[in-house]
Scaffold this active site. Sequence first.
Site, PDB file in Angstrom:
ATOM      1  N   HIS A 160      -5.011 -42.637 -27.506  1.00  0.00           N
ATOM      2  CA  HIS A 160      -5.679 -41.450 -26.966  1.00  0.00           C
ATOM      3  C   HIS A 160      -4.802 -40.217 -27.189  1.00  0.00           C
ATOM      4  O   HIS A 160      -3.908 -39.945 -26.391  1.00  0.00           O
ATOM      5  CB  HIS A 160      -5.929 -41.627 -25.469  1.00  0.00           C
ATOM      6  CG  HIS A 160      -6.679 -42.871 -25.118  1.00  0.00           C
ATOM      7  ND1 HIS A 160      -6.085 -44.111 -25.111  1.00  0.00           N
ATOM      8  CD2 HIS A 160      -7.978 -43.061 -24.769  1.00  0.00           C
ATOM      9  CE1 HIS A 160      -6.989 -45.019 -24.762  1.00  0.00           C
ATOM     10  NE2 HIS A 160      -8.135 -44.413 -24.553  1.00  0.00           N
ATOM     11  N   ASP A 214     -10.412 -36.040 -15.022  1.00  0.00           N
ATOM     12  CA  ASP A 214     -11.766 -36.122 -14.474  1.00  0.00           C
ATOM     13  C   ASP A 214     -12.143 -37.546 -14.101  1.00  0.00           C
ATOM     14  O   ASP A 214     -12.771 -37.787 -13.069  1.00  0.00           O
ATOM     15  CB  ASP A 214     -12.764 -35.574 -15.509  1.00  0.00           C
ATOM     16  CG  ASP A 214     -12.563 -34.087 -15.751  1.00  0.00           C
ATOM     17  OD1 ASP A 214     -12.854 -33.294 -14.842  1.00  0.00           O
ATOM     18  OD2 ASP A 214     -12.116 -33.730 -16.851  1.00  0.00           O
ATOM     19  N   ILE A 266     -13.825 -32.931 -20.204  1.00  0.00           N
ATOM     20  CA  ILE A 266     -14.267 -33.832 -21.266  1.00  0.00           C
ATOM     21  C   ILE A 266     -14.067 -35.283 -20.823  1.00  0.00           C
ATOM     22  O   ILE A 266     -13.010 -35.629 -20.263  1.00  0.00           O
ATOM     23  CB  ILE A 266     -13.472 -33.589 -22.572  1.00  0.00           C
ATOM     24  CG1 ILE A 266     -13.824 -32.228 -23.184  1.00  0.00           C
ATOM     25  CG2 ILE A 266     -13.734 -34.694 -23.588  1.00  0.00           C
ATOM     26  CD1 ILE A 266     -15.236 -32.108 -23.723  1.00  0.00           C
ATOM     27  N   HIS A 290     -10.594 -37.765 -27.710  1.00  0.00           N
ATOM     28  CA  HIS A 290     -10.155 -38.472 -26.508  1.00  0.00           C
ATOM     29  C   HIS A 290      -9.510 -39.812 -26.838  1.00  0.00           C
ATOM     30  O   HIS A 290      -8.380 -40.077 -26.406  1.00  0.00           O
ATOM     31  CB  HIS A 290     -11.331 -38.710 -25.558  1.00  0.00           C
ATOM     32  CG  HIS A 290     -10.993 -39.634 -24.423  1.00  0.00           C
ATOM     33  ND1 HIS A 290     -10.336 -39.212 -23.295  1.00  0.00           N
ATOM     34  CD2 HIS A 290     -11.183 -40.979 -24.259  1.00  0.00           C
ATOM     35  CE1 HIS A 290     -10.146 -40.245 -22.479  1.00  0.00           C
ATOM     36  NE2 HIS A 290     -10.657 -41.311 -23.047  1.00  0.00           N
ATOM     37  N   SER A 321      -9.923 -57.288  15.032  1.00  0.00           N
ATOM     38  CA  SER A 321     -10.503 -58.536  14.528  1.00  0.00           C
ATOM     39  C   SER A 321      -9.523 -59.303  13.647  1.00  0.00           C
ATOM     40  O   SER A 321      -9.474 -60.534  13.685  1.00  0.00           O
ATOM     41  CB  SER A 321     -11.783 -58.241  13.741  1.00  0.00           C
ATOM     42  OG  SER A 321     -12.789 -57.730  14.587  1.00  0.00           O
ATOM     43  N   GLU A 359     -10.765 -49.902   1.774  1.00  0.00           N
ATOM     44  CA  GLU A 359     -10.085 -51.120   1.320  1.00  0.00           C
ATOM     45  C   GLU A 359      -9.356 -50.939  -0.012  1.00  0.00           C
ATOM     46  O   GLU A 359      -8.202 -51.353  -0.167  1.00  0.00           O
ATOM     47  CB  GLU A 359     -11.079 -52.286   1.203  1.00  0.00           C
ATOM     48  CG  GLU A 359     -11.604 -52.807   2.518  1.00  0.00           C
ATOM     49  CD  GLU A 359     -12.835 -52.059   2.999  1.00  0.00           C
ATOM     50  OE1 GLU A 359     -13.404 -52.445   4.039  1.00  0.00           O
ATOM     51  OE2 GLU A 359     -13.241 -51.080   2.326  1.00  0.00           O
ATOM     52  N   PHE A 399     -14.515 -58.737   2.170  1.00  0.00           N
ATOM     53  CA  PHE A 399     -14.267 -57.373   1.705  1.00  0.00           C
ATOM     54  C   PHE A 399     -13.083 -57.288   0.752  1.00  0.00           C
ATOM     55  O   PHE A 399     -12.754 -56.201   0.263  1.00  0.00           O
ATOM     56  CB  PHE A 399     -14.052 -56.437   2.892  1.00  0.00           C
ATOM     57  CG  PHE A 399     -15.226 -56.357   3.828  1.00  0.00           C
ATOM     58  CD1 PHE A 399     -16.516 -56.616   3.382  1.00  0.00           C
ATOM     59  CD2 PHE A 399     -15.045 -56.042   5.166  1.00  0.00           C
ATOM     60  CE1 PHE A 399     -17.599 -56.557   4.248  1.00  0.00           C
ATOM     61  CE2 PHE A 399     -16.116 -55.980   6.040  1.00  0.00           C
ATOM     62  CZ  PHE A 399     -17.405 -56.238   5.575  1.00  0.00           C
ATOM     63  N   HIS A 416     -11.690 -64.248   8.772  1.00  0.00           N
ATOM     64  CA  HIS A 416     -13.113 -64.605   8.701  1.00  0.00           C
ATOM     65  C   HIS A 416     -13.383 -65.253   7.343  1.00  0.00           C
ATOM     66  O   HIS A 416     -14.062 -64.714   6.480  1.00  0.00           O
ATOM     67  CB  HIS A 416     -13.999 -63.377   8.935  1.00  0.00           C
ATOM     68  CG  HIS A 416     -13.840 -62.775  10.299  1.00  0.00           C
ATOM     69  ND1 HIS A 416     -12.637 -62.299  10.759  1.00  0.00           N
ATOM     70  CD2 HIS A 416     -14.742 -62.564  11.290  1.00  0.00           C
ATOM     71  CE1 HIS A 416     -12.783 -61.818  11.982  1.00  0.00           C
ATOM     72  NE2 HIS A 416     -14.051 -61.987  12.348  1.00  0.00           N
ATOM     73  N   HIS A 436     -21.548 -61.370   4.701  1.00  0.00           N
ATOM     74  CA  HIS A 436     -20.219 -61.346   5.288  1.00  0.00           C
ATOM     75  C   HIS A 436     -19.511 -62.703   5.192  1.00  0.00           C
ATOM     76  O   HIS A 436     -18.415 -62.856   5.736  1.00  0.00           O
ATOM     77  CB  HIS A 436     -20.296 -60.918   6.758  1.00  0.00           C
ATOM     78  CG  HIS A 436     -20.474 -59.444   6.938  1.00  0.00           C
ATOM     79  ND1 HIS A 436     -21.471 -58.742   6.307  1.00  0.00           N
ATOM     80  CD2 HIS A 436     -19.764 -58.529   7.671  1.00  0.00           C
ATOM     81  CE1 HIS A 436     -21.386 -57.459   6.650  1.00  0.00           C
ATOM     82  NE2 HIS A 436     -20.358 -57.313   7.465  1.00  0.00           N
ATOM     83  N   ARG A 481     -11.730 -67.385  11.771  1.00  0.00           N
ATOM     84  CA  ARG A 481     -12.186 -66.727  13.001  1.00  0.00           C
ATOM     85  C   ARG A 481     -12.246 -67.744  14.135  1.00  0.00           C
ATOM     86  O   ARG A 481     -11.935 -67.434  15.283  1.00  0.00           O
ATOM     87  CB  ARG A 481     -13.571 -66.133  12.756  1.00  0.00           C
ATOM     88  CG  ARG A 481     -14.209 -65.501  13.985  1.00  0.00           C
ATOM     89  CD  ARG A 481     -15.676 -65.232  13.725  1.00  0.00           C
ATOM     90  NE  ARG A 481     -16.316 -64.502  14.817  1.00  0.00           N
ATOM     91  CZ  ARG A 481     -17.627 -64.322  14.905  1.00  0.00           C
ATOM     92  NH1 ARG A 481     -18.429 -64.800  13.978  1.00  0.00           N
ATOM     93  NH2 ARG A 481     -18.136 -63.660  15.923  1.00  0.00           N
TER      94      ARG A 481
END
Length: 640
Positions: free
Chosen positions: A29, A157, A189, A261, A375, A398, A424, A448, A460, A507
């Site tokens: 690049h 960008d 760009i 680029h 939790s 996260e 997650f 969990h 979940h 849990r």
Amino acid sequence: MDTNVMRKKMADTIRFLAADMVQRANSGHPGAPMGLADVAVVLSEHLNHNPKNPSWLNRDRLVFSGGHATGLIYSLYYLWGYGLEMQDLQNFRQLDSKTPGHPEYGHTAGIEITIGPLGQGVANAVGFSMASKFVGVQVNSDTADLIDHNVYCLCGDGDLEEGISYEACSLAGHNKLDNLILIYDSNRITIEGSTDLSISENIRERFEAQGWDVLECDGHDYDDIDVTLTTAKANTKPTLIIAQTIIAKGAAELEGSHHAHGAPLGEEIIAKAKKAAGFDPEKKFFVPEDVMVRFRCAIEEGDLLEREWIHRQKTLPLMEQNEALAALQTDDFSRISWPQFDKADATRNTNGKILNAIARAVPSFLGGSADLSPSNKTYLNDMGVFPKGRNIYFGIREHAMASIANAIALYGPLKPFTSTFFVFSDYLKPAARIAALSGIQQFFVWTHDSIGVGEDGPTHQPIEQLSQFRALPNFYVWRPADGKENVAAWQVALEMKKSPSAFVCSRQSLAIVPDAVVGDAAKGGYLVASEENAEITLMASGSEVELALEIKALLNEQGKKVNVVSVPCYDLFIEQEKSYIETIVVPNTKKIAIEAARGLEWYRLADEVIGMDTFGASAPAGKLFEKFGFTPEQVVAKIA
């Protein structure tokens, strides 16, 4: 020579080194390095660093979030004197070179962190700044500061379009990280063309709304850049500098074009550009002598800065600052008073007690959760809140959380943990991957851990995540079956200086499993129950170890002899010697793995895997284990 004339000569040198590197490699690049060269030259005058000692603690941190701009990065580190040779620039992007396609921490001297995908570098810069603020609180005094450096980040960008940058910059503004300076290469760009195709927001107003100061400059006007950087260093908030630049500045007719680029410019364009700048178009990889002298001043200047800093340490009026710094830099895990566990409990609870035990003994241990500490059980009691204390409120961010912690871990003396629900972990997988790839000792706490989450339903309930992270090289996933295994997991993880570890916790309460009869949890797997001439070996991790022991009892009633193997860390277990593995997983038995998750990796050890073939459902945990076939009677029926 006039200062700005010299600056232009230095910038053009960078431009043509970058263009030549990409041209020889036929890959890379050139646009961003050529567009940012002027900014880089002036930034060199402001940067406090020591090429003789890239790990000097009080150096300014420089993060290149646009890792594709390696032509600029390697040119600078060569010119500054970090040990790269001209041959290294000529071997750009080649096998086993010191100049890979994207910069890698630990591979090329001076590179602060492996940024990888766009946006992560912005979060890393926030992490370096947060680390400096925490360490500064511990070691600075009213009369003397040991930590007073700045953190600079070059981004484009693409970085600001990635969601992680919004997460990270929001947290930076909230925490008023006044030593953080983000330089935005606003060339308008992207690969596909003008940024008008995909983004129209007001970047200034976005950052001002997040609590930042925003400055603008002409990215090709040296005096304007200089004044803007000077102003930014005196600000009381994090600062965004919007540098208006032209991609591929100086590249003849390709100047300002998206075609510059990510592809070589071509020999003809490079020759034309060199001639226009007063360089010999026939010379490749050329550095004028006076340019080299000016850049290499960084060696003596940086060495002097560090020696002055060491002198400052020795002359502090109070020695508590040096003692606090020494305490942060010392790993003495023998001082940890490990908790004892003798009754059923959720491993998220036992893990929380372990975290607090570590924090009481290890001053460098800190971390937090993505708004889930009640939790996750990750709050460090009586340890205060960042920056004065060791509990970090990351908010619901996260991805940024994990990338920030990667930088905190590489800052120097700190040992960070992060936490969220296991499902997650999908949000932070890119940062976990970089931690593994770079050998960063971050501790991930994920609670969990299975369909046992229950009523929250399939969105979940993690199914494939265990397999996903077990497949990640140099990443150690611990899924403890009880508090004892949890302690063993942490004892091993703390000693793994070049690897991240994850603790996947339940849990629901889990019974205490019997002590090992053969082997050791610290080796990733061990026999928790065994019988002479066993016919069946049951393997499991976490909550399913208790299930396996119940299944063994039913099979014993049928006259079958059964071994039960607990595998708290599959990754570590399969690294053991074959003789150890075969002592634990006896070869001539029928080998069955049980896991309330996808579990396909178990086929490396097992003849049969009893796992999840679908996503979960919304119901109490007990009902779900029954629905998906994880009661002792159901498993026995499948084995029979």
